[in-house]
Design a protein around this motif. Sequence first.
Motif, PDB file in Angstrom:
ATOM      1  N   ILE A   1       0.836  -1.223   0.050  1.00 55.09           N
ATOM      2  CA  ILE A   1       0.196  -0.060   0.001  1.00 55.09           C
ATOM      3  C   ILE A   1       1.016   1.453  -0.114  1.00 55.09           C
ATOM      4  O   ILE A   1       0.433   2.334  -0.695  1.00 55.09           O
ATOM      5  CB  ILE A   1      -0.962   0.202   1.114  1.00 55.09           C
ATOM      6  CG1 ILE A   1      -1.900  -1.049   0.984  1.00 55.09           C
ATOM      7  CG2 ILE A   1      -1.630   1.282   1.287  1.00 55.09           C
ATOM      8  CD1 ILE A   1      -2.828  -1.577   2.446  1.00 55.09           C
ATOM      9  N   ALA A   2       1.860   1.309   0.819  1.00 58.88           N
ATOM     10  CA  ALA A   2       2.772   2.547   0.975  1.00 58.88           C
ATOM     11  C   ALA A   2       3.520   2.704  -0.183  1.00 58.88           C
ATOM     12  O   ALA A   2       4.083   3.739  -0.810  1.00 58.88           O
ATOM     13  CB  ALA A   2       3.968   2.101   2.072  1.00 58.88           C
TER      14      ALA A   2
ATOM     15  N   LYS B   1      -2.328   5.404   1.592  1.00 63.02           N
ATOM     16  CA  LYS B   1      -1.094   5.236   1.706  1.00 63.02           C
ATOM     17  C   LYS B   1      -0.239   6.015   2.463  1.00 63.02           C
ATOM     18  O   LYS B   1       0.867   5.406   3.248  1.00 63.02           O
ATOM     19  CB  LYS B   1      -0.605   5.953   0.190  1.00 63.02           C
ATOM     20  CG  LYS B   1       0.922   5.851  -0.313  1.00 63.02           C
ATOM     21  CD  LYS B   1       1.015   6.511  -1.647  1.00 63.02           C
ATOM     22  CE  LYS B   1       2.788   6.560  -2.122  1.00 63.02           C
ATOM     23  NZ  LYS B   1       3.501   5.993  -1.435  1.00 63.02           N
TER      24      LYS B   1
END
Length: 140
Positions: A30-31, A65
């Motif tokens: 996600i990051a 994020k």
Amino acid sequence: MMLLFPEIDRKKTKKKVHDLLGKYRALVRIAGENGSPKVTTAYTFEMKNGSGRFSQKSGQLVDRKDLAEIELIKITNAMNQLDEYDRQLLYDKYMDRNFTTNIAIYMKHHMSESKFYRELDKAMIRFAESYESGKLLMEK
């Protein structure tokens, strides 16, 4: 009154650590590449350049994020407080991109199954102590 060293419920504490670290790979996805930590050969975790950019966004909505990056920074800080042995065990179990079995991990570390679980348990408790000053520790 909160005791500095209350009796810890090891089972509940390890479950919290397992639940958090079990999400590590998803947090990294996600990051994204720039928001996830780099791991050195000594299993030291380093956030890549560009992380921390969300601190300038105060007052604005924080997106998924950003939340993933914030959580990765907390995990990174906790991991870096541990010794290399604990970091390596937790990394192999929860963070290695090449997901592997417990059997492969304890064979890699040349230890018996029972020793692996004892050592992993200790590493998980130490991680719980390190994460946000003991936020994951569950008292009896």
